[in-house]
Design a protein around this motif. Structure first.
Motif, PDB file in Angstrom:
ATOM      1  N   ALA A   1       0.855  -1.188   0.000  1.00 27.48           N
ATOM      2  CA  ALA A   1       0.000   0.000   0.000  1.00 27.48           C
ATOM      3  C   ALA A   1       0.892   1.239   0.000  1.00 27.48           C
ATOM      4  O   ALA A   1       1.944   1.255   0.643  1.00 27.48           O
ATOM      5  N   PHE A   2       0.455   2.237  -0.750  1.00 31.59           N
ATOM      6  CA  PHE A   2       1.199   3.484  -0.887  1.00 31.59           C
ATOM      7  C   PHE A   2       0.283   4.641  -0.519  1.00 31.59           C
ATOM      8  O   PHE A   2      -0.704   4.902  -1.220  1.00 31.59           O
ATOM      9  N   ALA A   3       0.573   5.313   0.578  1.00 27.11           N
ATOM     10  CA  ALA A   3      -0.192   6.499   0.969  1.00 27.11           C
ATOM     11  C   ALA A   3       0.367   7.680   0.189  1.00 27.11           C
ATOM     12  O   ALA A   3       1.574   7.940   0.228  1.00 27.11           O
ATOM     13  N   ILE A   4      -0.515   8.373  -0.548  1.00 31.21           N
ATOM     14  CA  ILE A   4      -0.068   9.503  -1.356  1.00 31.21           C
ATOM     15  C   ILE A   4      -0.860  10.752  -0.993  1.00 31.21           C
ATOM     16  O   ILE A   4      -2.011  10.676  -0.574  1.00 31.21           O
ATOM     17  N   SER A   5      -0.205  11.895  -1.149  1.00 32.62           N
ATOM     18  CA  SER A   5      -0.893  13.183  -1.019  1.00 32.62           C
ATOM     19  C   SER A   5      -0.948  13.796  -2.415  1.00 32.62           C
ATOM     20  O   SER A   5      -0.042  13.603  -3.220  1.00 32.62           O
ATOM     21  N   LEU A   6      -2.029  14.499  -2.691  1.00 36.70           N
ATOM     22  CA  LEU A   6      -2.285  15.006  -4.041  1.00 36.70           C
ATOM     23  C   LEU A   6      -2.338  16.520  -4.079  1.00 36.70           C
ATOM     24  O   LEU A   6      -2.784  17.163  -3.133  1.00 36.70           O
ATOM     25  N   HIS A   7      -1.908  17.077  -5.198  1.00 36.83           N
ATOM     26  CA  HIS A   7      -1.877  18.527  -5.397  1.00 36.83           C
ATOM     27  C   HIS A   7      -1.917  18.828  -6.892  1.00 36.83           C
ATOM     28  O   HIS A   7      -1.857  17.914  -7.717  1.00 36.83           O
ATOM     29  N   ASP A   8      -1.989  20.082  -7.254  1.00 36.14           N
ATOM     30  CA  ASP A   8      -1.966  20.541  -8.652  1.00 36.14           C
ATOM     31  C   ASP A   8      -3.044  19.879  -9.508  1.00 36.14           C
ATOM     32  O   ASP A   8      -2.766  19.226 -10.509  1.00 36.14           O
ATOM     33  N   TRP A   9      -4.284  20.050  -9.111  1.00 31.38           N
ATOM     34  CA  TRP A   9      -5.410  19.462  -9.843  1.00 31.38           C
ATOM     35  C   TRP A   9      -5.679  20.216 -11.136  1.00 31.38           C
ATOM     36  O   TRP A   9      -5.617  21.441 -11.172  1.00 31.38           O
ATOM     37  N   GLN A  10      -5.984  19.462 -12.190  1.00 34.10           N
ATOM     38  CA  GLN A  10      -6.423  20.016 -13.477  1.00 34.10           C
ATOM     39  C   GLN A  10      -7.589  19.183 -13.972  1.00 34.10           C
ATOM     40  O   GLN A  10      -7.668  17.989 -13.676  1.00 34.10           O
ATOM     41  N   ILE A  11      -8.473  19.800 -14.740  1.00 39.86           N
ATOM     42  CA  ILE A  11      -9.604  19.070 -15.311  1.00 39.86           C
ATOM     43  C   ILE A  11      -9.566  19.245 -16.824  1.00 39.86           C
ATOM     44  O   ILE A  11      -9.430  20.358 -17.330  1.00 39.86           O
ATOM     45  N   GLU A  12      -9.642  18.108 -17.517  1.00 41.54           N
ATOM     46  CA  GLU A  12      -9.653  18.083 -18.983  1.00 41.54           C
ATOM     47  C   GLU A  12     -10.827  17.213 -19.414  1.00 41.54           C
ATOM     48  O   GLU A  12     -10.764  15.986 -19.304  1.00 41.54           O
ATOM     49  N   GLY A  13     -11.890  17.841 -19.886  1.00 34.81           N
ATOM     50  CA  GLY A  13     -13.079  17.075 -20.257  1.00 34.81           C
ATOM     51  C   GLY A  13     -13.682  16.448 -19.017  1.00 34.81           C
ATOM     52  O   GLY A  13     -13.863  17.094 -18.000  1.00 34.81           O
ATOM     53  N   GLY A  14     -13.947  15.156 -19.070  1.00 34.45           N
ATOM     54  CA  GLY A  14     -14.526  14.450 -17.933  1.00 34.45           C
ATOM     55  C   GLY A  14     -13.514  13.848 -16.996  1.00 34.45           C
ATOM     56  O   GLY A  14     -13.874  13.203 -16.017  1.00 34.45           O
ATOM     57  N   ARG A  15     -12.226  14.070 -17.278  1.00 34.02           N
ATOM     58  CA  ARG A  15     -11.170  13.495 -16.430  1.00 34.02           C
ATOM     59  C   ARG A  15     -10.457  14.595 -15.662  1.00 34.02           C
ATOM     60  O   ARG A  15     -10.263  15.703 -16.151  1.00 34.02           O
TER      61      ARG A  15
ATOM     62  N   ALA B   1      -4.207  14.884 -11.109  1.00 36.55           N
ATOM     63  CA  ALA B   1      -3.524  15.477  -9.964  1.00 36.55           C
ATOM     64  C   ALA B   1      -2.162  14.827  -9.814  1.00 36.55           C
ATOM     65  O   ALA B   1      -1.990  13.640 -10.096  1.00 36.55           O
ATOM     66  N   GLU B   2      -1.224  15.610  -9.397  1.00 32.57           N
ATOM     67  CA  GLU B   2       0.108  15.103  -9.101  1.00 32.57           C
ATOM     68  C   GLU B   2       0.115  14.616  -7.658  1.00 32.57           C
ATOM     69  O   GLU B   2      -0.557  15.182  -6.798  1.00 32.57           O
ATOM     70  N   GLY B   3       0.867  13.555  -7.411  1.00 32.51           N
ATOM     71  CA  GLY B   3       0.916  12.991  -6.068  1.00 32.51           C
ATOM     72  C   GLY B   3       2.339  12.799  -5.579  1.00 32.51           C
ATOM     73  O   GLY B   3       3.271  12.656  -6.368  1.00 32.51           O
ATOM     74  N   THR B   4       2.454  12.777  -4.278  1.00 37.44           N
ATOM     75  CA  THR B   4       3.733  12.552  -3.613  1.00 37.44           C
ATOM     76  C   THR B   4       3.571  11.409  -2.619  1.00 37.44           C
ATOM     77  O   THR B   4       2.596  11.388  -1.864  1.00 37.44           O
ATOM     78  N   LEU B   5       4.516  10.496  -2.629  1.00 37.67           N
ATOM     79  CA  LEU B   5       4.470   9.374  -1.698  1.00 37.67           C
ATOM     80  C   LEU B   5       4.706   9.858  -0.278  1.00 37.67           C
ATOM     81  O   LEU B   5       5.666  10.576  -0.008  1.00 37.67           O
ATOM     82  N   GLN B   6       3.818   9.446   0.633  1.00 40.10           N
ATOM     83  CA  GLN B   6       3.949   9.801   2.042  1.00 40.10           C
ATOM     84  C   GLN B   6       4.440   8.629   2.888  1.00 40.10           C
ATOM     85  O   GLN B   6       5.208   8.817   3.827  1.00 40.10           O
ATOM     86  N   ARG B   7       3.977   7.417   2.535  1.00 39.70           N
ATOM     87  CA  ARG B   7       4.314   6.254   3.351  1.00 39.70           C
ATOM     88  C   ARG B   7       4.047   4.977   2.558  1.00 39.70           C
ATOM     89  O   ARG B   7       3.134   4.931   1.741  1.00 39.70           O
ATOM     90  N   THR B   8       4.842   3.938   2.796  1.00 41.82           N
ATOM     91  CA  THR B   8       4.683   2.647   2.135  1.00 41.82           C
ATOM     92  C   THR B   8       4.432   1.572   3.181  1.00 41.82           C
ATOM     93  O   THR B   8       5.044   1.590   4.248  1.00 41.82           O
TER      94      THR B   8
END
Length: 149
Positions: A92-106, A109-116
């Motif tokens: 399992a990989f706990a990730i934090s997300l940032h820099d959200w963008q929306i393109e059409g229906g998708r 977000a960019e993510g950074t690993l917090q814990r494994t």
């Protein structure tokens, strides 16, 4: 590479939400990119909390059950600093997300690993399990993207 697996997020009421997700990840597992559909509960939960836990599984039936939204009970432990960890996963990989963008229906977000979390050995995928994985991925697109795409 795309890492097919499951992601757990937190619903507004604090309960666990599980869905299939194939994030893009670099070879060191430090940089992540997720692309949930904007109509999904996964998207809503990730936008609200900015975190999720991506799970590597080797159980094709489990993956298929999650994809078709079959009511199943998944043993999980809640970790305050990252979220829900599925006990039947391999990693399992706990990730934090940032820099959200929306393109059409998708969304993206960019993510950074917090814990494994290393939970158990991965037994791998044989051809039959791999076929179920591919079918599960295709099933997640039904009704969301056009038949031609």
């Amino acid at each position: 590479m795309i890492l097919e697996g499951l992601i757990t997020t937190e619903n507004e009421d604090g309960s666990m939400h599980v869905s299939a997700l194939g994030p893009h990840v670099d070879e060191t597992f430090t940089r992540w990119q997720v692309r949930p559909f904007v109509t999904s509960a996964t998207y809503a939960n990730l936008r609200r909390s900015s975190r999720g836990v991506v799970h590597v599984v080797d159980d094709a039936l489990l993956l298929a059950q999650v994809v078709v939204r079959r009511q199943i009970t998944l043993p999980a432990v809640f970790e305050d600093d990252c979220g829900f960890i599925l006990q039947d996963a391999c990693r399992a990989f706990a990730i934090s997300l940032h820099d959200w963008q929306i393109e059409g229906g998708r969304s993206r977000a960019e993510g950074t690993l917090q814990r494994t979390f290393e939970l158990r050995p991965h037994w791998g995928w044989n051809r039959a399990k791999h076929g179920l994985l591919e079918l599960a991925v295709a099933a997640t697109r039904v009704g969301i993207i056009s038949d031609q795409e």
